[in-house]
Scaffold this motif. Sequence first.
Motif, mmCIF file in Angstrom:
data_model
loop_
_atom_site.group_PDB
_atom_site.id
_atom_site.type_symbol
_atom_site.label_atom_id
_atom_site.label_comp_id
_atom_site.label_asym_id
_atom_site.label_seq_id
_atom_site.Cartn_x
_atom_site.Cartn_y
_atom_site.Cartn_z
ATOM 1 N N GLY A 1 0.817 -1.198 0.000
ATOM 2 C CA GLY A 1 0.000 0.000 0.000
ATOM 3 C C GLY A 1 0.856 1.254 0.000
ATOM 4 O O GLY A 1 2.057 1.208 0.255
ATOM 5 N N LEU A 2 0.197 2.381 -0.276
ATOM 6 C CA LEU A 2 0.888 3.660 -0.333
ATOM 7 C C LEU A 2 0.681 4.420 0.972
ATOM 8 O O LEU A 2 -0.456 4.630 1.394
ATOM 9 N N ASN A 3 1.777 4.814 1.573
ATOM 10 C CA ASN A 3 1.720 5.530 2.839
ATOM 11 C C ASN A 3 1.469 7.022 2.661
ATOM 12 O O ASN A 3 1.543 7.547 1.557
ATOM 13 N N LEU A 4 1.209 7.698 3.778
ATOM 14 C CA LEU A 4 0.957 9.137 3.752
ATOM 15 C C LEU A 4 2.248 9.945 3.626
ATOM 16 O O LEU A 4 2.216 11.126 3.346
ATOM 17 N N ASP A 5 3.375 9.288 3.872
ATOM 18 C CA ASP A 5 4.643 10.035 3.922
ATOM 19 C C ASP A 5 5.515 9.854 2.685
ATOM 20 O O ASP A 5 6.712 10.116 2.718
ATOM 21 N N GLY A 6 4.907 9.380 1.596
ATOM 22 C CA GLY A 6 5.685 9.245 0.365
ATOM 23 C C GLY A 6 6.472 7.964 0.273
ATOM 24 O O GLY A 6 7.362 7.844 -0.560
ATOM 25 N N THR A 7 6.155 6.999 1.135
ATOM 26 C CA THR A 7 6.797 5.686 1.050
ATOM 27 C C THR A 7 5.730 4.638 0.731
ATOM 28 O O THR A 7 4.533 4.939 0.741
ATOM 29 N N ILE A 8 6.179 3.414 0.474
ATOM 30 C CA ILE A 8 5.234 2.314 0.306
ATOM 31 C C ILE A 8 5.466 1.320 1.436
ATOM 32 O O ILE A 8 6.508 1.350 2.091
ATOM 33 N N GLU A 9 4.467 0.453 1.665
ATOM 34 C CA GLU A 9 4.572 -0.451 2.803
ATOM 35 C C GLU A 9 3.959 -1.802 2.481
ATOM 36 O O GLU A 9 2.948 -1.895 1.789
ATOM 37 N N LEU A 10 4.578 -2.829 3.009
ATOM 38 C CA LEU A 10 4.049 -4.179 2.897
ATOM 39 C C LEU A 10 2.909 -4.286 3.907
ATOM 40 O O LEU A 10 3.138 -4.401 5.106
ATOM 41 N N ASP B 1 15.000 4.408 -3.026
ATOM 42 C CA ASP B 1 15.094 5.185 -4.261
ATOM 43 C C ASP B 1 14.233 6.437 -4.204
ATOM 44 O O ASP B 1 14.610 7.491 -4.711
ATOM 45 N N ARG B 2 13.054 6.313 -3.591
ATOM 46 C CA ARG B 2 12.197 7.492 -3.464
ATOM 47 C C ARG B 2 12.887 8.557 -2.642
ATOM 48 O O ARG B 2 12.863 9.740 -2.985
ATOM 49 N N GLU B 3 13.531 8.130 -1.556
ATOM 50 C CA GLU B 3 14.244 9.082 -0.701
ATOM 51 C C GLU B 3 15.389 9.746 -1.482
ATOM 52 O O GLU B 3 15.610 10.942 -1.370
ATOM 53 N N THR B 4 16.086 8.932 -2.274
ATOM 54 C CA THR B 4 17.150 9.482 -3.116
ATOM 55 C C THR B 4 16.575 10.490 -4.100
ATOM 56 O O THR B 4 17.147 11.564 -4.318
ATOM 57 N N LEU B 5 15.434 10.144 -4.682
ATOM 58 C CA LEU B 5 14.781 11.030 -5.648
ATOM 59 C C LEU B 5 14.440 12.380 -5.014
ATOM 60 O O LEU B 5 14.707 13.438 -5.593
ATOM 61 N N TYR B 6 13.868 12.340 -3.809
ATOM 62 C CA TYR B 6 13.500 13.593 -3.142
ATOM 63 C C TYR B 6 14.754 14.434 -2.882
ATOM 64 O O TYR B 6 14.736 15.654 -3.026
ATOM 65 N N GLY B 7 15.829 13.766 -2.520
ATOM 66 C CA GLY B 7 17.086 14.477 -2.284
ATOM 67 C C GLY B 7 17.648 15.081 -3.560
ATOM 68 O O GLY B 7 18.088 16.234 -3.572
ATOM 69 N N GLU B 8 17.589 14.309 -4.652
ATOM 70 C CA GLU B 8 18.106 14.796 -5.930
ATOM 71 C C GLU B 8 17.332 16.034 -6.391
ATOM 72 O O GLU B 8 17.902 16.962 -6.943
#
Lengths: 50, 138
Positions: free
Chosen positions: B57-66, B90-97
Amino acid sequence: MKRIAIALLVLGLSACVSHNVYFPAAAVEKGADRIIADVWSLTDKAKEKK
Amino acid sequence: MKTFFARLLTLFLLSGALNAYAVSEREFNTPGINVVKARMQARHGQLQAYYNSGAVGLNLDGTIELRDEASVPLVFRRKLAALVDAENQDRETLYGEISNVYAHPEWRVEVREVFAKRWLKHAHRGWWIMSDRGWIQK
């Protein structure tokens, strides 16, 4: 006259800086939409058509 | 003095126009972003089925979760957990980039918030997303 010129210069310089002071939410949102579409669309579209 | 004033005004207007150009034309098209994006695209091919099934599922904080491991056959569980971890990294890296594009690394937080909303907005019908009332199916 000189004062106006200086005031304008200060205003101009501050305008240059201002773009980097506030978070450009609208631009980031637009960019985010494009990235999300790229990441999700390719395989999704092919599947949805089936 | 008058010409000086006129020149200054021209310079002022020109710099304003250049500023506007720089902002509107700024695209998230850096090598760093493109590398992460390509990885995420490839990974989506594998994750998609799990979004559809509700295992992820998709979390509220921009991550995904099992969110529903039980629905995943035992042999795939470890692989899926690794996929979810890799995706979140990768999402965290993307936000940083993206925050680096603006030369404001601290904007990573705001970038993450924007993305969190947009992921949820674009989530497909049937996918599970987190809400203030818990998991809901979109």
